[in-house]
Design a protein around this motif. Structure first.
Motif, short mmCIF file in Angstrom:
data_model
loop_
_atom_site.label_atom_id
_atom_site.label_comp_id
_atom_site.label_asym_id
_atom_site.label_seq_id
_atom_site.Cartn_x
_atom_site.Cartn_y
_atom_site.Cartn_z
N TRP A 209 -11.00 4.88 3.33
CA TRP A 209 -9.89 4.75 3.84
C TRP A 209 -8.75 5.24 2.85
O TRP A 209 -7.61 6.24 2.33
N ILE A 210 -8.55 4.16 1.96
CA ILE A 210 -7.65 4.43 0.57
C ILE A 210 -8.09 5.86 0.27
O ILE A 210 -6.97 6.80 -0.13
N ASP B 259 -6.24 -8.07 1.08
CA ASP B 259 -5.25 -6.68 1.26
C ASP B 259 -5.97 -5.87 1.26
O ASP B 259 -5.71 -4.18 1.03
N TRP C 243 0.73 -1.35 0.12
CA TRP C 243 0.31 0.06 -0.26
C TRP C 243 1.06 1.41 -0.01
O TRP C 243 0.29 2.25 -0.95
N LYS D 267 -18.00 -3.14 4.48
CA LYS D 267 -18.04 -1.44 4.74
C LYS D 267 -19.07 -1.17 5.64
O LYS D 267 -20.43 -1.76 5.67
N ARG E 163 -9.07 -2.67 0.66
CA ARG E 163 -8.89 -1.65 2.22
C ARG E 163 -10.51 -0.98 1.65
O ARG E 163 -11.47 -0.65 0.73
N GLN E 164 -11.14 -0.71 2.72
CA GLN E 164 -12.29 0.23 2.97
C GLN E 164 -11.76 1.49 2.23
O GLN E 164 -10.22 2.03 2.12
#
Length: 920
Positions: A704-705, A698, A304, A675, A700-701
């Motif tokens: 968040w990104i 891996d 990330w 989510k 992600r929300q």
């Protein structure tokens, strides 16, 4: 009220209640099997028998109305023995080969047998009478050995879905349920909604995809990820995997009901195609030039930090070198309000541009523009429950409601069947809902304005206009009157192809059966005159006075799960959240003070402008969240060319979509089951989306990104926010984002996760924490004050048939698929039923083309490309018109469509394309 006594307890009841309803309101349980509160009473199972003083024998409580002074016993030795006898009789014909724990848990029959001290296994039949799973429907498991002939499935199909698939065959001991004329469910026109399963009390009908799944470890109530109806249901989870979807009777929009996609289209969540690692093109990691415009080279999985830092560096470089407007941001109607809010903030605060938009540009931007101008608010005015309970007539125009919004379509069918609502459908095709209409106005594609103006001409001619409403609540009427007088019925008939007498008939229906509600979807909006189409419908309803009342209004049906919310959150180039104009000085200052940076006051580029602007270099970089323009934008070949021209492209997705081919960085987001946040449905109802499983790999929300990219760009660049209440990006969860939304968005001021989780159902505007929400808009006055009549002018579509392209193609969805198909094409059962593109062709055109059992495919060509697909010969389309969908990449209708835009809303004209068709 009626006074009666139940089990010695004094009870007050409504005169219309049955004994069973009175008992339930008094928290007194009476056993039932054939009864369900959503269905008409049947009285067949005899479990609900009660003793009424003075009555001859026992009576069925589900069918017996209350009377003053009744004395009722619901439980005594005689009743218990009667129920035991009934249960033994039912069990004697009941056979369960598996009798899994989950079967017993979900079987009302088994639960009541155990309650009355019976051993179900001992009482059951010893041999099965029927084969199991004999129907080919991939969604519904049929085991008639468990059927007790309660007829709940028959009533559910008729009264909830309005489809009439199930019935009874034979008599006596040989009686059994059958689909249609003893055929398969799909042959009997089953829509696979699963209502029959949801209402079955024994498991005779079950969910086939999860028939062997274990008992759920947990159930999580959430909101559907498909269309804008906003159905809620329960996700059943085992080992961090959704194994089935079951109905939640407390769902405010849909209750026990869902459509086939909502109940069965969830397996895409765990599909092996899911993106689970950030990926970057190899040339970027090596610091090399891109291999070529058409080939960005190999993907490389990375961590990330590497991916996010690279994005931040590139974005800062483009912003500083070419200016903020060189970057475009696409938000997503598939994502939550919280995520869309952050994309709006990202574009404006972090990048410094109003180049932020989303797919509403392609579906309802003309609705938003048209209604915001005429009424002051670009949204649906009345909830569907209100309309179906209170409208006496309905006009559906440009909406294939039963396929695109199936639960709403079913509710409209219910209103027609139960309340005898007069339904008028205006559509070039004989869509399914026309079967329930008293009148089908079959206009030529692209002639909606002429049609609606013609109806208003007749209203004025007959003196039916609501003069008081027009005088007190509107302005601009004279301009519309002058315009409408240019559309006498004879001219309208010539333009539209609708007989004059049908125009007069429609007006009489609306006037004699007031109030009337109007529904529309993309058959109205996706035209170069889309905004004027909306003006016309707003004018019609103002002329009749159908605003601010129960059962009336204008009701655009949103195509995606959160297209309403994405608009509300400012994912548009001309407005901040809550439709606060970027060109308004007060709004600009408000958000500058909140975000701590100077903002620009010029309108940004739309989706349909940002992508073409790659060709001249105006758009250098794109950040796209959850959109697939290669599938959804018009003229696919040109879209591909434009994306090849992009210098830098970040795509945040759940699958490697058709658009991912052109991306430089691919970020793995998460699906709706991974989510927490909110969706706003087409009724303006804000609802919770709740996380049920942990993200795959891996991934992600999405919030968040976006936050991580924003923080890195701020750290690297020279556009650092000053101290301000909402300048930072240090969110811990989506609840914190919603609090920021409420603080800056007046219509969402009283909406919070706490209120929604407490069970409140809130429609915006909801200005403060004590406000109950606003289900019906424009009561007393319009949002803009007085409603504005605006003339709508008929113009021909941008592309008309000619000698080379003599036919017209129109486009849309089918019930088993959704949008660009990225999710539904990865749902096994949906693909079993509808696994390839089909093009609807009329019987007369099929005969002319020489289609037969051996020749079944057609090639369709426009000025922009060709597709070949299976022909569906059907009377749904008239001669000269074909219908195609855009769910399948290799033969998508959008390869053929034209990027001609409405000049106001910039929406493309998907609904009218000149084509040539030949057998393939």
């Amino acid at each position: 009220m009626v006074s009666l006594t139940i089990n010695g307890k004094s009870v007050e009841a409504e005169p219309s209640w049955t004994i069973l309803e009175a008992a339930q309101h008094a928290d007194i349980t009476i056993p039932t099997l054939c009864y369900h509160k959503d269905l008409s009473p049947h009285g067949g199972c005899r479990m609900c028998l009660v003793s009424v003083k003075g009555a001859r024998g026992l009576v069925t409580s589900c069918t017996t109305p209350v009377n003053e002074g009744m004395e009722i016993e619901t439980e005594n030795a005689d009743l218990a023995n009667s129920r035991k006898s009934t249960l033994k009789l039912l069990l004697s014909a009941y056979y369960d080969a598996g009798y899994k724990e989950v079967d017993a848990e979900n079987s009302e029959l088994i639960r009541w047998a155990q309650y009355y001290g019976l051993d179900p296994k001992a009482e059951m039949a010893k041999e099965p009478r029927y084969q199991v799973n004999t129907d080919s429907n991939p969604f519904i498991w049929v085991d008639l050995n468990k059927c007790i002939l309660c007829t709940r499935c028959i009533r559910a199909c008729a009264e909830v879905q309005g489809r009439f698939v199930w019935g009874l065959a034979e008599r006596g001991f040989e009686s059994h349920i059958v689909a249609g004329l003893d055929e398969t469910m799909l042959e009997a026109r089953c829509e696979s909604c699963g209502a029959c399963v949801a209402y079955c009390p024994t498991g005779a009908l079950d969910l086939k995809p999860s028939i062997d799944a274990p008992k759920a470890e947990k159930k999580v109530t959430t909101t559907c990820t498909y269309c804008g109806v906003g159905c809620e249901f329960d996700l059943n989870v085992v080992d961090n995997k959704v194994v089935r979807v079951t109905s939640n009777p407390n769902a405010p929009v849909n209750g026990m009901h869902t459509c086939v996609k909502g109940r069965f289209g969830y397996d895409f969540v765990h599909h092996p195609d899911r993106l689970t690692k950030p990926m970057v093109r190899e040339y970027l990691l090596k610091g090399q030039p891109r291999p070529s415009k058409s080939d960005r080279g190999q993907w490389v999985e990375t961590d990330w930090d590497t991916a996010l830092n690279l994005i931040a560096q590139k974005m800062v470089s483009y912003r500083d070198t070419y200016g903020p407007d060189s970057i475009g941001v696409f938000s997503s109607a598939k994502c939550t309000n919280e995520e869309n809010y952050l994309m709006n903030k990202f574009a404006r605060q972090v990048i410094g541009t109003n180049n932020v938009d989303h797919c509403a540009r392609l579906c309802h931007s003309s609705t938003v523009a048209g209604l915001a101008t005429t009424l002051g608010s670009g949204a649906m005015t009345n909830p569907i429950a209100d309309i179906c309970a209170n409208a006496n007539s309905m006009l559906i125009i440009g909406s294939n409601t039963t396929e695109q919004h199936p639960v709403f379509g079913a509710k409209i069918r219910q209103a027609v069947l139960r309340r005898k609502v007069k339904l008028v459908v205006a559509d070039p095709r004989k869509i399914d809902i026309t079967e329930f209409a008293v009148l089908h106005l079959q206009q030529k594609p692209g002639t909606d304005i002429a049609l609606v103006n013609g109806l208003m001409y007749i209203i004025l001619e007959k003196g039916y206009e609501n003069k008081v409403f027009i005088e007190e609540r509107t302005e601009g009427f004279e301009a519309v009157r002058e315009n409408v007088l240019q559309y006498p019925p004879e001219r309208v008939s010539e333009i539209t192809g609708i007989p004059v007498e049908q125009l007069y008939e429609a007006v009489e229906i609306f006037v004699q059966n007031a109030p009337m509600a109007v529904f529309w979807a993309m058959g109205i909006t996706q035209h170069t005159v889309g905004v004027h189409n909306v003006y016309a419908l707003a004018d019609l309803q103002m002329m009749l006075g159908n605003f601010g009342i129960k059962g009336g209004g204008v009701n655009p049906l949103r195509g995606q799960n959160n297209v309403q919310g994405a608009c509300d959150m400012g994912a548009l180039p001309n407005v901040y959240p809550g439709y606060q104009a970027v060109t308004a000085e007060a709004a600009q200052k408000k958000f500058e003070d909140a975000w701590g940076v100077p903002l620009v006051n010029k309108v940004g580029r739309t989706v349909t402008e940002m992508i073409p602007a790659t060709v001249d270099g105006s758009t250098k970089a794109l950040y796209i969240l959850g959109e697939n323009p290669v599938m959804t934008d018009p003229d696919t070949n040109h879209v591909r060319h434009c994306l090849e021209e992009l210098d830098f492209f970040v795509l945040q997705e759940i699958f490697p979509s058709e658009t991912a081919v052109y991306a430089d960085v691919l970020l793995p987001g998460v699906t709706f089951v991974e989510k927490t946040g909110t969706f706003t449905n087409t009724e303006r109802r804000v609802q919770m989306v709740r996380q049920a499983v942990e993200p795959l790999g891996d991934a992600r929300q999405d919030w968040w990104i976006t936050s991580q990219i924003a923080k890195r760009i701020i750290d690297l660049g020279n556009r650092k926010p000053a101290a301000a209440p909402y300048a930072a990006w240090d969110y811990q969860n989506s609840d914190e984002i919603m609090k920021e939304i409420a603080a800056l968005t007046p219509s969402y001021g009283g909406i919070s996760h706490d209120r929604l989780n407490a069970g409140e159902s809130l429609h915006w505007p909801c200005p403060d924490a004590s406000h109950p929400g606003t289900p019906i808009l424009h009561i007393g006055k319009f949002t803009r004050g007085k409603g504005l009549f605006l003339p709508a002018i008929h113009l021909d579509p941008s592309e008309m048939p000619d000698d080379n392209y003599p036919m017209v193609m129109t486009t849309g969805r089918v019930i088993y698929h959704w949008h660009g198909g990225e999710m539904t094409r990865r749902a096994k059962g949906l693909m079993e039923v509808y696994g390839q593109a089909k093009i609807e062709v009329s019987p007369s055109d099929a005969e002319r083309l020489g289609l037969n059992k051996e020749v079944t495919k057609v090639k369709v060509t426009s000025r922009r490309g060709s597709i070949t697909a299976e022909a569906w010969v059907t009377e749904r389309v008239p001669e000269g018109l074909i219908y195609a969908n855009f769910h399948f990449p290799e033969n998508s209708a959008n390869i053929l469509t034209k990027a001609a835009l409405d000049p106001i809303s910039k929406i493309p004209e998907y609904k009218v394309t000149a084509v040539n068709i030949e057998a393939a």
